[in-house]
Design an enzyme around this catalytic site. Structure first.
Site, PDB file in Angstrom:
ATOM      1  N   ASN A 125       0.876  -1.168   0.000  1.00  0.00           N
ATOM      2  CA  ASN A 125       0.000   0.000   0.000  1.00  0.00           C
ATOM      3  C   ASN A 125       0.916   1.221   0.000  1.00  0.00           C
ATOM      4  OD1 ASN A 125      -1.847   1.996   0.464  1.00  0.00           O
ATOM      5  ND2 ASN A 125      -2.717   1.092   2.319  1.00  0.00           N
ATOM      6  N   ARG A 144      -2.578  -2.043  -3.506  1.00  0.00           N
ATOM      7  CA  ARG A 144      -3.752  -1.203  -3.337  1.00  0.00           C
ATOM      8  C   ARG A 144      -3.579  -0.006  -4.271  1.00  0.00           C
ATOM      9  NH1 ARG A 144      -5.930   1.562   2.219  1.00  0.00           N
ATOM     10  NH2 ARG A 144      -7.825   2.416   1.313  1.00  0.00           N
ATOM     11  N   HIS A 170     -12.369   3.487  -0.128  1.00  0.00           N
ATOM     12  CA  HIS A 170     -12.375   2.469   0.935  1.00  0.00           C
ATOM     13  C   HIS A 170     -13.024   1.187   0.417  1.00  0.00           C
ATOM     14  CE1 HIS A 170     -12.501   5.824   4.244  1.00  0.00           C
ATOM     15  NE2 HIS A 170     -11.265   5.450   3.989  1.00  0.00           N
ATOM     16  N   ARG A 221     -11.023  15.976   6.788  1.00  0.00           N
ATOM     17  CA  ARG A 221     -11.828  16.323   5.609  1.00  0.00           C
ATOM     18  C   ARG A 221     -13.219  16.775   6.031  1.00  0.00           C
ATOM     19  NH1 ARG A 221     -10.415  10.893   3.290  1.00  0.00           N
ATOM     20  NH2 ARG A 221      -8.391  11.128   2.287  1.00  0.00           N
ATOM     21  N   GLU A 264      -8.105  -4.813   5.225  1.00  0.00           N
ATOM     22  CA  GLU A 264      -7.932  -4.476   3.811  1.00  0.00           C
ATOM     23  C   GLU A 264      -6.815  -5.292   3.164  1.00  0.00           C
ATOM     24  OE1 GLU A 264      -8.812  -0.055   3.132  1.00  0.00           O
ATOM     25  OE2 GLU A 264      -8.447  -0.172   5.265  1.00  0.00           O
TER      26      GLU A 264
END
Ligand code: AMP
Length: 398
Positions: A7, A91, A180, A241, A384
């Site tokens: 990742n 990823r 996601h 965010r 993940e």
């Protein structure tokens, strides 16, 4: 069979080597400050002391080479040769509208990842660097791209189209993609499996509540809607965010603060959310502590965060004409029982009832609703890396 999952961020690289026979982690680690002063590798092997190496990493290429060295090192290593790695799963943030399912990397895949640089300016270039570094370091070993946008690509046009002139979709593929994806896919599937949800009762809402936060609605594991959009900025209030805002806010701030659109977007991405509202921190634990000490803005941030999550759950219940299960995941979703309870208190109208004792669970799959709750509520830790590793195995086994 062993699969390496990578990742890559703009200045970091996280990795896990997974044994697919047991789905256990053989080794994992992190390269930090790639391309800047003070680069560092931390390599962890279960049951052993961490191995840390401070060494210059001017590029992702150097980082990948150091990871390979750590994996085969005679003291800290876990394999005798890199050829023991059957494939690398990457990823990748954005696959545009061309790629949604995992795919073995070829020249076209790399071209599309490159074409999506402006849709994922921080991640896609790093993801491509990671892929190219592995191609050089392990020639012949297949690389598989698993797209963070993949899960959201199942949305129907009525859910993914913005109501702006259609030509912008045709010219630039401006639409909602959702992010996601590996987490929503993993958790929605796990919810169906762990919850033993029968066919016809698989309307699932997943609340991925971490520093980045998003909600998804899915039926039979297939995405109906998800809260992030063209970029991860849309949707819930997150660590830094803003989530949903009226787009006119951008122009207003730009005019009044004499800033460019780019600068305002940086503020919406990096200085807003829990940090902007509370003025304390982007970390939910800090904001929670500040609220407990009487900080009113911290209280407001926590309330606004839960209010937005509740609104999305209500909207997604309507979108699916009902909901059978709600799953909480990621840092806050997995660990913070009080937040889960407060969110679920607002869902009493759906017949949601939380079992306070069961809700104390952390770090493992658990049913946290009462037997008479009309909607089952779960904690399902996300994974993940395992999701990417499973997809990678599936692709190379085809
Ligand atoms: P993630 O992005 O999934 O790693 O989640 C990070 C966020 O989860 C941070 O804001 C943490 O404050 C929050 N978090 C992790 N553990 C806890 C906890 N025990 N209680 C509250 N928040 C937590």
């Amino acid at each position: 069979m062993k699969i390496l999952v990578l990742n890559c961020g703009s200045s970091s690289l996280k990795y896990q080597l997974i044994d697919m026979d047991t789905e256990g982690v053989i080794a994992k680690g992190l390269c930090e400050r790639i391309g800047i002063e003070g680069s560092k590798l931390t390599h962890k092997v279960p049951g052993k002391d961490d191995f840390c190496l401070e060494s210059p990493m001017p590029t992702h290429q150097t980082a990948v080479e150091l990871v390979m060295k750590a994996l085969v090192d005679k003291d800290h290593g876990v394999i005798s040769d890199v050829s023991e790695i059957s494939a690398v799963g990457h990823r990748v943030l954005h696959g545009g509208s061309k790629y949604s399912d995992p795919v073995v990397v070829n020249e076209d895949v790399k071209k599309v990842i490159r074409e999506c640089f402006d849709l994922g300016p921080l991640h896609n270039p790093a993801n491509l660097m990671g892929i190219e570094a592995c191609e050089k370091a392990m020639p012949g070993t297949p690389n598989v791209a698993v797209f963070d946008t993949g899960f959201g690509m199942a949305m129907e046009p009525k859910a993914y189209m913005y109501a702006i002139p259609y030509e912008y979709y045709e010219k630039y593929q401006i639409r909602r993609y959702g992010f996601h994806g590996t987490s929503h896919k993993f958790v929605s599937h796990e919810t169906i499996k762990f919850g033993n949800l029968p066919e016809g009762h698989r309307r699932v809402i997943v609340c991925h509540l971490g520093n980045g936060a998003s909600v998804s609605a899915s039926i039979d594991g297939k995405c109906v809607d998800t809260s992030m959009g063209l970029t991860p900025l849309e949707g819930l209030i997150m660590g830094t965010r803003s989530g949903d805002v009226d787009p006119a806010v951008v122009q207003f701030i730009a005019d009044h603060e004499n800033l460019s659109v780019d600068e305002v977007l940086t503020i919406l991405n990096k200085k807003s959310g829990m940090l902007g509202l509370s003025g304390v921190s982007s970390d939910f634990r800090d904001v929670e502590k500040a609220e407990a000490e009487g900080n009113e803005r911290a209280k407001l941030a926590n309330e606004a965060f839960r209010y937005r999550v509740t609104k999305y759950i209500g909207a997604y219940t309507a979108a699916m004409n009902g909901v059978d299960a709600i799953a909480f995941t990621a840092g806050l979703g997995e660990n913070n029982a009080e937040n889960r309870e407060l969110i679920c208190d607002n869902l009493a109208y759906l017949g949601v009832k939380i079992d306070k004792e069961a809700n104390k669970t952390r770090g493992k799959n658990a049913l946290i609703s009462t037997p008479d709750s009309k909607v089952k509520v779960f904690v399902i830790p996300t994974n993940e890396e395992l999701s990417i590793a499973r997809d990678t195995l599936e692709m190379i086994s085809k």
